[in-house]
Design a protein around this motif. Structure first.
Motif, PDB file in Angstrom:
ATOM      1  N   VAL A  28       1.139  12.210  24.134  1.00  0.00           N
ATOM      2  CA  VAL A  28       1.173  13.392  23.274  1.00  0.00           C
ATOM      3  C   VAL A  28       0.525  12.992  21.949  1.00  0.00           C
ATOM      4  O   VAL A  28       1.065  12.180  21.194  1.00  0.00           O
ATOM      5  CB  VAL A  28       2.616  13.872  23.048  1.00  0.00           C
ATOM      6  CG1 VAL A  28       2.618  15.088  22.128  1.00  0.00           C
ATOM      7  CG2 VAL A  28       3.273  14.211  24.367  1.00  0.00           C
ATOM      8  N   LYS A  29      -0.662  13.568  21.674  1.00  0.00           N
ATOM      9  CA  LYS A  29      -1.458  13.118  20.542  1.00  0.00           C
ATOM     10  C   LYS A  29      -1.652  14.265  19.543  1.00  0.00           C
ATOM     11  O   LYS A  29      -1.822  15.421  19.934  1.00  0.00           O
ATOM     12  CB  LYS A  29      -2.825  12.610  21.031  1.00  0.00           C
ATOM     13  CG  LYS A  29      -3.656  11.955  19.914  1.00  0.00           C
ATOM     14  CD  LYS A  29      -4.946  11.358  20.448  1.00  0.00           C
ATOM     15  CE  LYS A  29      -5.965  12.451  20.785  1.00  0.00           C
ATOM     16  NZ  LYS A  29      -7.306  11.912  21.070  1.00  0.00           N
ATOM     17  N   LEU A 676       4.523   9.099  25.574  1.00  0.00           N
ATOM     18  CA  LEU A 676       4.157   8.361  24.373  1.00  0.00           C
ATOM     19  C   LEU A 676       3.628   9.334  23.314  1.00  0.00           C
ATOM     20  O   LEU A 676       2.707  10.099  23.572  1.00  0.00           O
ATOM     21  CB  LEU A 676       3.094   7.307  24.705  1.00  0.00           C
ATOM     22  CG  LEU A 676       2.479   6.535  23.544  1.00  0.00           C
ATOM     23  CD1 LEU A 676       3.542   5.683  22.861  1.00  0.00           C
ATOM     24  CD2 LEU A 676       1.333   5.658  24.029  1.00  0.00           C
ATOM     25  N   PHE A 677       4.217   9.310  22.132  1.00  0.00           N
ATOM     26  CA  PHE A 677       3.806  10.167  21.018  1.00  0.00           C
ATOM     27  C   PHE A 677       2.996   9.318  20.033  1.00  0.00           C
ATOM     28  O   PHE A 677       3.448   8.245  19.610  1.00  0.00           O
ATOM     29  CB  PHE A 677       5.027  10.754  20.305  1.00  0.00           C
ATOM     30  CG  PHE A 677       5.848  11.669  21.164  1.00  0.00           C
ATOM     31  CD1 PHE A 677       5.664  13.043  21.126  1.00  0.00           C
ATOM     32  CD2 PHE A 677       6.808  11.163  22.031  1.00  0.00           C
ATOM     33  CE1 PHE A 677       6.427  13.883  21.914  1.00  0.00           C
ATOM     34  CE2 PHE A 677       7.573  11.986  22.828  1.00  0.00           C
ATOM     35  CZ  PHE A 677       7.374  13.355  22.771  1.00  0.00           C
ATOM     36  N   THR A 678       1.804   9.795  19.633  1.00  0.00           N
ATOM     37  CA  THR A 678       0.956   9.015  18.741  1.00  0.00           C
ATOM     38  C   THR A 678      -0.041   9.919  18.028  1.00  0.00           C
ATOM     39  O   THR A 678      -0.281  11.062  18.441  1.00  0.00           O
ATOM     40  CB  THR A 678       0.189   7.923  19.523  1.00  0.00           C
ATOM     41  OG1 THR A 678      -0.582   7.148  18.603  1.00  0.00           O
ATOM     42  CG2 THR A 678      -0.741   8.550  20.542  1.00  0.00           C
ATOM     43  N   HIS A 679      -0.588   9.391  16.921  1.00  0.00           N
ATOM     44  CA  HIS A 679      -1.663  10.089  16.220  1.00  0.00           C
ATOM     45  C   HIS A 679      -3.013   9.421  16.469  1.00  0.00           C
ATOM     46  O   HIS A 679      -4.045   9.913  16.034  1.00  0.00           O
ATOM     47  CB  HIS A 679      -1.384  10.073  14.710  1.00  0.00           C
ATOM     48  CG  HIS A 679      -1.491   8.704  14.108  1.00  0.00           C
ATOM     49  ND1 HIS A 679      -0.481   7.765  14.243  1.00  0.00           N
ATOM     50  CD2 HIS A 679      -2.488   8.101  13.414  1.00  0.00           C
ATOM     51  CE1 HIS A 679      -0.843   6.654  13.633  1.00  0.00           C
ATOM     52  NE2 HIS A 679      -2.058   6.827  13.121  1.00  0.00           N
ATOM     53  N   GLN A 691      -2.824  17.304  23.755  1.00  0.00           N
ATOM     54  CA  GLN A 691      -3.250  17.407  22.364  1.00  0.00           C
ATOM     55  C   GLN A 691      -2.438  18.483  21.645  1.00  0.00           C
ATOM     56  O   GLN A 691      -2.340  19.624  22.109  1.00  0.00           O
ATOM     57  CB  GLN A 691      -4.741  17.750  22.291  1.00  0.00           C
ATOM     58  CG  GLN A 691      -5.290  17.854  20.884  1.00  0.00           C
ATOM     59  CD  GLN A 691      -5.386  16.499  20.197  1.00  0.00           C
ATOM     60  OE1 GLN A 691      -5.820  15.528  20.817  1.00  0.00           O
ATOM     61  NE2 GLN A 691      -4.979  16.438  18.943  1.00  0.00           N
ATOM     62  N   LEU A 692      -1.840  18.155  20.500  1.00  0.00           N
ATOM     63  CA  LEU A 692      -1.119  19.136  19.681  1.00  0.00           C
ATOM     64  C   LEU A 692      -1.987  19.554  18.503  1.00  0.00           C
ATOM     65  O   LEU A 692      -2.729  18.737  17.963  1.00  0.00           O
ATOM     66  CB  LEU A 692       0.199  18.528  19.170  1.00  0.00           C
ATOM     67  CG  LEU A 692       1.296  18.306  20.196  1.00  0.00           C
ATOM     68  CD1 LEU A 692       2.544  17.767  19.518  1.00  0.00           C
ATOM     69  CD2 LEU A 692       1.639  19.587  20.937  1.00  0.00           C
TER      70      LEU A 692
END
Length: 692
Positions: A28-29, A676-679, A691-692
């Protein structure tokens, strides 16, 4: 099980959002502040929060644009079955529905048991300390050691239910306590054994009393009359002592009250006398100030102006008389005086004339000024001419003005009874001192009165005298002639207490004899009491056997708990030894788990076991705890697939460590669903990107 999707409404920054997840790895980016943390919070709330509750944790997640709470719908798949978990926090409704089998659950407890069965999900606290890793917090697993230990102990139960051995041990402990409470130390609520002992003691006392009463019934009949006569004599003696004792107490109280009243009366008299003294002094000061009231009408500014004018006029008159005298001696009719202003102008013209030799402009100015100055002398603008007649007229005029001023000055002095201005100033000073003294007296008077009136002091004195008279009337002539002393009162108190003890002893003995005489006991009562004792004794034997059984069970369960924890540590160590060499490039292979779920690893460099937190870099420590988390989850899940939420935990990893972590997660994605949550875009190749 794994999470297929989640749909949320009115949740934090999202009005609406739906996200689908694969069964293996999801990335989740999105940039910061785009809702990654909100989505993670929604997943936790969807799995673990109870919508029927109201607390800060729940209300803090509501939409920023609405006052209504949120709704979460979580899609789950388990062994091919399609399951939907709906939670509406606004209406406080929840439902878990298996679309494949038609099974429905609508209570929080039942849904929790179902999630444990299909996904090994126990509690939010345990999940957050194992399967949910916050940003940069891989190594914080030991903070949840209590929840993890309880979950490991639950493995002791063979059933599929989420049962903790701690709960079983607590029930056994409660059972043991309910039996033996109060047997070893004092307890507010005694246990069964203590209660049975107490009941047996009561019954034994009752049996002894019945037997003794039956035996003593005849002997006590004759003794009852003797005791009654003795009790009457003792009662008369005690009553006499008690009466005298109470009279003495009343006397001492009266004397204390009189002492207090006399002190109050003395103070009232002192205050009253002080007020009278103040009143007399104020009267004297008022009289003195009345005598000096004319001082208030003096215009001091005018007075000093007149005094100054008088002095100036006298000086001027003196100068005129001296000049007239000189004219007479010199036998001249006139005397010419040059004005001081023209002398000053002459000096200025001389200075300009000198400077005129330097600058032509100044010389021209000097010439013009000199002409003007000469003109003023020719036409007598710069001189004054005095004659004897003029001086005489001026002297007479000044003498008249001086006489008027002196008369006014003398009038003011006479009005105030002084002969000079200095005496007048001293009199004013005394007048002001009287005023200050009066203010001090009034302040002192106010302090004594305290907002009351002087009449109140008279009333208070009268009331105190009445009360003193009343208290003095309470003292008898005998007490006045021979006042009781404290030492005699103490002796009387001892004697009174001795008589009371003797009387109490007689009363108890009489009551005991009367109880025997009026006893309704019979042989049947004695037999019935013995039967009750046998029944209670049988109950005690059964309770002791039950206590022994519960203690054996508790000891066995505690021993099994210890063995289970030890076995769990062994399984975790084996799991870590499988992945640790791969993720650390073979630098660390041997690991030992401690009781608090921290661990030690073998260091070839130091030739011994070391604590990672004290010896290794943060990146290496995070690698260890990444493996440890999955080792604990593998043991707790018992082969059941479950989700793992990672909130950018690898931000401190370099490229090499991230690659090792990716390989490990790829290998574990069959046993765990990893979200996995990341920027960062560094994780795009790890799995399906959302993509958020």
């Amino acid at each position: 099980m794994y999470i297929k999707s989640i749909s949320l409404s009115n949740f934090k920054k999202f009005d609406k959002l739906s996200v689908a997840f694969p069964s293996d790895i999801t990335v989740v980016k999105g940039p910061n502040e785009q809702g990654k943390s909100s989505l993670l919070a929604a997943l936790l709330a969807g799995l673990f929060y109870d919508p029927k509750k109201s607390n800060q944790q729940i209300s803090s997640l509501k939409s920023w644009q609405s006052d209504k709470l949120y709704e979460l719908v979580t899609g789950i798949e388990h062994n091919g079955e399609d399951i939907v978990l709906s939670k509406n926090f606004e209406t406080k409704e929840l439902l878990l529905e298996n679309k494949t089998t038609g099974k429905k659950l609508n209570t929080f407890a039942a849904i929790g048991d179902e999630l444990y069965t299909i996904g090994a999900l126990r509690s939010l606290a345990l999940f957050e300390n194992t399967a949910c890793v916050r940003h940069d917090a891989l190594a914080q697993m030991t903070e949840g050691k209590k929840e993890i230990s309880q979950a490991l102990q639950a493995l002791m139960t063979a059933s599929g239910e989420n049962v903790s051995s701690e709960k079983i041990l607590k029930k056994l402990g409660d059972g043991i306590a309910s039996l033996q409470r109060g047997t070893k130390q004092q307890a507010k609520t005694p246990g069964l054994l203590k209660q049975l002992d107490a009941d047996l003691a009561v019954l034994a006392g009752k049996k002894t009393a019945i037997a003794s009463a039956l035996a003593d019934l005849a002997a006590k009949s004759a003794h009852a009359g003797e005791l009654a006569a003795l009790e009457r004599i003792s009662k008369r003696e005690y009553d006499a002592k008690e009466s005298q004792y109470q009279k003495n107490i009343a006397y001492f109280k009266t004397m204390q009250e009189l002492e207090k009243l006399h002190a109050q009366a003395d103070k009232a008299n002192a205050d009253y006398n002080a007020l009278m003294d103040i009143e007399n002094k104020k009267g004297y000061l008022s009289v003195q100030q009345e005598k000096m009231k004319t001082l208030k009408a003096i215009d001091w500014e005018k007075l000093y102006a007149q005094r100054e004018a008088l002095s100036v006029k006298k000086e001027k008159q003196k100068n005129i008389l001296e000049e007239a005298e000189r004219l007479a001696k010199e036998k001249k009719k006139t005397k010419i005086h040059v004005k001081i202003s023209h002398v000053a102008v002459s000096a200025l013209l001389a200075a300009l004339g000198f400077l005129g030799f330097v600058r032509v402009e100044l010389f021209a100015a000097w010439v013009l000024s000199a002409v003007a100055f000469a003109y003023s002398f020719v036409f007598r603008r710069g001189i004054v001419v005095h004659t004897g007649v003029q001086l005489g007229a001026e002297s007479e005029s000044l003498a008249h003005e001086i006489a008027v001023l002196e008369k006014q000055h003398t009038s003011i002095m006479d009005e105030n009874g002084v002969s000079s201005i200095e005496e007048l100033v001293q009199k004013v000073k005394r007048y002001n001192e009287f005023g200050v003294e009066r203010e001090k007296l009034e302040s002192k008077e106010e302090g004594i009165l305290r907002g009351g009136r002087r009449d109140n002091f008279k009333k208070e004195r009268t009331e105190l005298l009445k009360r003193i008279a009343i208290e003095e009337a309470k003292i008898s002539d005998e007490e006045k002639a021979s006042p009781p002393s404290p030492s005699a009162q103490r002796l009387l108190e001892v004697d009174r207490e001795r008589h009371k003890q003797e009387l109490d002893k007689l009363d108890k003995e009489i009551a005991h004899v009367n109880a025997i005489l009026h006893s309704q006991y019979s042989r049947e009562d004695l037999a019935k009491t013995e039967e009750e004792m046998e029944y209670k004794q049988a109950q005690k034997v059964n309770a002791e056997r039950k206590l022994e059984t519960l203690q054996v069970l508790a000891d066995a369960l505690a021993e099994a708990q210890i063995r289970t924890i030890a076995q769990s540590r062994s399984v975790i160590e084996q799991y870590m030894r499988r992945y640790l060499p791969a993720i650390t490039d073979g630098r660390y292979t041997n690991v030992k788990i401690k009781d608090d779920l921290s661990f030690e690893v073998w260091s070839d460099e130091k030739k011994g076991m070391i604590v990672p937190e004290e010896n290794l870099s943060k990146g290496t420590i995070d690698q260890f705890y990444l493996v440890a988390r999955f080792a604990v989850l593998a043991l707790l899940n018992k082969g059941v697939k479950s989700p793992v939420l990672l909130d950018d935990p690898f931000s401190a990893f370099d490229a090499s460590r991230r690659e090792k972590a990716r390989e490990m997660l790829q290998d574990l994605s069959g046993a765990f669903q990893i979200i996995l949550f990341t920027h960062s875009s560094d994780y795009d190749g790890w799995g399906t990107v959302v993509q958020l």
